[in-house]
Write an enzyme that holds these catalytic residues in place. Structure first.
Site, short mmCIF file in Angstrom:
data_model
loop_
_atom_site.label_atom_id
_atom_site.label_comp_id
_atom_site.label_asym_id
_atom_site.label_seq_id
_atom_site.Cartn_x
_atom_site.Cartn_y
_atom_site.Cartn_z
N LYS A 86 -10.20 0.04 -2.57
CA LYS A 86 -10.17 -0.13 -1.32
C LYS A 86 -10.54 1.16 -0.37
O LYS A 86 -9.49 2.20 -0.42
CB LYS A 86 -8.85 -0.54 -0.84
CG LYS A 86 -8.74 -0.71 0.65
CD LYS A 86 -7.29 -1.45 1.06
CE LYS A 86 -6.98 -1.29 2.72
NZ LYS A 86 -5.66 -1.73 3.03
N LYS A 123 -7.02 3.22 -3.23
CA LYS A 123 -7.23 3.08 -2.01
C LYS A 123 -7.34 4.62 -1.49
O LYS A 123 -6.86 5.79 -2.08
CB LYS A 123 -6.09 2.36 -1.14
CG LYS A 123 -6.38 2.71 0.42
CD LYS A 123 -5.37 1.80 1.10
CE LYS A 123 -5.22 1.93 2.45
NZ LYS A 123 -4.18 1.17 3.08
N ASP A 144 0.98 -1.21 -0.01
CA ASP A 144 -0.11 -0.16 -0.12
C ASP A 144 0.83 1.17 -0.18
O ASP A 144 1.20 1.64 1.16
CB ASP A 144 -0.91 0.13 1.36
CG ASP A 144 -1.91 -1.07 1.25
OD1 ASP A 144 -1.84 -2.26 0.57
OD2 ASP A 144 -3.17 -0.85 1.60
#
Lengths: 292, 305
Positions: free
Chosen positions: B241, B205, B142
């Site tokens: 996400k 995300k 991430d």
């Protein structure tokens, strides 16, 4: 030209706000002569759930306030009620009370607030103790609030029964979810407005209106309610008590005349306290030895 | 969006502007769907299987990470047929430990990297941060984008940085955190999504969870639109996400409704949709308990996280 009266919408009180019931349902409340007084929220299981969430959230802050500060806030409720005496009486009369009975109920309710406001910073000293033990320990017991308390308020008094249970429970640092009298619901919502303007943090008191037959199961089985005070004669009493065992809720049933002098007292506070005993190792004090 | 060659210049010039009022209205409607009990029960299980159980704090200890990994595959031993969560998400220094704790499970280990959460570090540091995590066994990375560069208009820099990190990821899937709370407008969110997708993101995300607001429905909806448009143009599916701020089941179910109605059923699995959350799992478990026993539960009976 005649003026059209502006009528109040009687809503429920959850987390310091006045939402309508999540279910959108109402029931009509009639006066003595059958006239429609108001449409009252018929609360649902989800309202109970939301109220418990709010009460749980408020518990930390309220229980950690100093006892003195809690006393000040409860006193403030009495001050606010005093200022709205006329409205409270008028509503009771509309719901069928005589003027004399209404006045008696309102005044007694205010006095009861003062009574429990006074207890806030005193009950600890009375119910806690230092205990004699046969070892070198300083052994003491202190009272702590039980947690989130459900109150099934008296059906026959609009105000007094509710106040007589709510105030000691608040004085002891608990937060409350109240099911108000179904047939005398107006006063309880006005009381919610009074509480709302008395520095009581949102969520500490939550007041719902509705049908006990529908909500008894939810109140008594909810795992996040730590105690239940029932002040109503109902066929459901046995069932409610049984359900309370699910999470070993404390269950108290008070079938009382709330106008009676015996309807106030320290035990209404101490019923909703848990006792914690601490063993603190010490050396001998003043030659007292192990018997301290 | 008009059909065109997806290159950075085209994207910068043609990334659509977003009707904020319209998006908010649409999102409000996702929240008014009535979800019947049976669907709710299935939906809640799906939510559990999509959670990236996350701990990203300075005070993280090996003990905390171990406990979280255990929770990841023992969500509640009293309830049968519960899925595992999708992944655990930790700092690079905890990847090795998490990996070891999760041996024999299908749970992935995701690691934040690139000087998370601020991203204020030179590329060389970000690269070694990423490589460290990958070498320690991270299945997913991430990364955060350079918001400063993005806001000052240096889109090439942002694009190239993502592409470089993507290369360093190897087989690990790359999630690109836009940190939408710092991007000010939905137009920026859309543009950043388009750039990240073009640069090779496997997932986009919303947030680090360190900035408020974190994930919101309008932001997630805008990003899902970017994913949908990319899919229509190229046939390639990108994951989504939302992270931070989704802490109750009801809201999570509304997100699933939004996913279904925006990008479709193909995204309703943990390969393409994840929730970044720490407290959501317990709330979902409480709701599942309620569905099973009929009584409302209490946080007292679930693990503290």
């Amino acid at each position: 030209m005649g003026r059209l009266e502006v009528l109040k919408t009687y809503k429920i009180y959850i987390g310091g706000a006045f939402p309508r019931t999540e279910s959108g349902r109402t029931y009509p409340l009639h006066g003595k002569k059958g006239d429609l007084l108001a449409n009252i929220c018929l609360s649902s299981r989800k309202d109970v759930r939301n109220a418990v969430v709010a009460a749980r959230k408020a518990f930390g802050g309220w229980s950690e306030k100093t006892a003195f500060n809690r006393g000040q806030i409860l006193y403030r409720i009495a001050e606010m009620m005093e200022g709205r005496k006329a409205q409270l009486m008028e509503e009771l009369v509309a719901m069928g009370f005589t003027k004399v009975a209404a006045e008696k109920e309102v005044l007694l309710s205010i006095d009861r607030c003062i009574y429990y406001a006074g207890w806030c910073d005193k009950y600890q000293a009375v119910v806690s103790s230092v205990n004699p033990v046969a070892s070198a320990h300083f052994n003491f017991t202190v009272a702590e609030p039980t947690g989130v308390v459900a109150i099934i308020a008296d059906e026959k008094t609009g105000l007094l029964g509710l106040v007589s249970l709510l105030l000691p429970i608040l004085a002891g640092g608990n937060t409350a979810v109240v099911l108000a009298s179904q047939s005398l619901a107006m006063s309880s919502i006005t009381l919610a407005e009074i509480i709302h303007s008395s520095d009581v943090p949102g969520g500490v008191v939550n007041i719902l209106t509705g049908d006990l037959n529908e909500l008894a199961e939810t109140f008594s089985t909810h795992m996040d309610i730590n105690a239940l005070a029932l002040s109503r004669s109902t066929d459901l009493k046995k069932k409610i008590a049984e359900n309370c065992t699910v999470n070993v809720k404390r269950f108290f049933s008070y079938d009382k005349n709330w106008a009676d002098a015996s309807a106030q007292g320290l035990h209404f506070i101490s019923d909703f306290q848990e006792y914690k005993t601490t063993w603190h190792p010490i050396e001998k004090i003043g030659g007292a030895g192990g018997g301290y | 969006m008009k059909t065109m060659v997806p290159n950075l210049k085209n994207i910068i010039n043609h990334s659509p502007s977003i009707d904020k009022v319209g998006v908010e209205e649409r999102c409000a409607r996702f929240q008014s769907r009535s979800i019947k009990n049976e669907s709710k029960w299935e939906g809640l299980k799906m939510v559990l299987s999509m959670i990236d159980l996350t701990t990203l704090e300075g005070k993280d200890t090996p003990g905390k990470v171990k406990q979280m990994c255990y929770k990841a595959h023992h969500l509640n031993d009293n309830m049968s047929d519960l899925p595992n969560v999708a992944a655990v998400c930790v700092y690079p220094s905890m990847v090795k430990l998490a990996k070891k704790e999760l041996i024999g499970t299908n749970i992935k280990v995701a690691s934040v990297s690139t000087a998370f959460p601020s991203g204020q570090a030179p590329l060389s540091v970000k690269l070694s941060d990423t490589k460290f995590a990958v070498d320690n066994g991270a299945d997913e990375i991430d990364m955060v984008i350079s918001r400063g560069e993005f806001l000052s208009g240096d889109y090439n820099f942002v694009h190239d940085e993502i592409a470089t990190i993507k290369e360093a990821c190897g087989h690990a899937r790359l999630k690109v955190i836009l940190e939408t709370g710092e991007l000010s407008t939905l137009d920026n969110v859309r543009l950043a999504s388009d750039i990240a997708i073009l640069a090779g993101a496997d997932f986009i995300k919303t947030s680090t969870g360190k900035i408020s607001p974190a994930a919101t429905m309008p932001v997630t909806y805008t990003m899902l639109q970017a994913i949908r448009d990319h899919y229509v143009a190229t046939g390639k599916m990108i994951g989504m996400k939302p992270a931070g701020g989704i802490s109750n089941s009801k809201l999570a179910l509304h997100y699933l409704v939004m996913v279904k109605e925006t990008v479709g059923d193909e995204w309703l699995n943990n390969t393409y949709f994840r929730f970044g959350a720490s407290s959501l799992a317990n709330d979902v478990l409480m709701q599942i308990q309620k569905a099973k026993t009929g009584i409302y539960s209490s946080a007292d009976y679930f693990s503290i996280d």
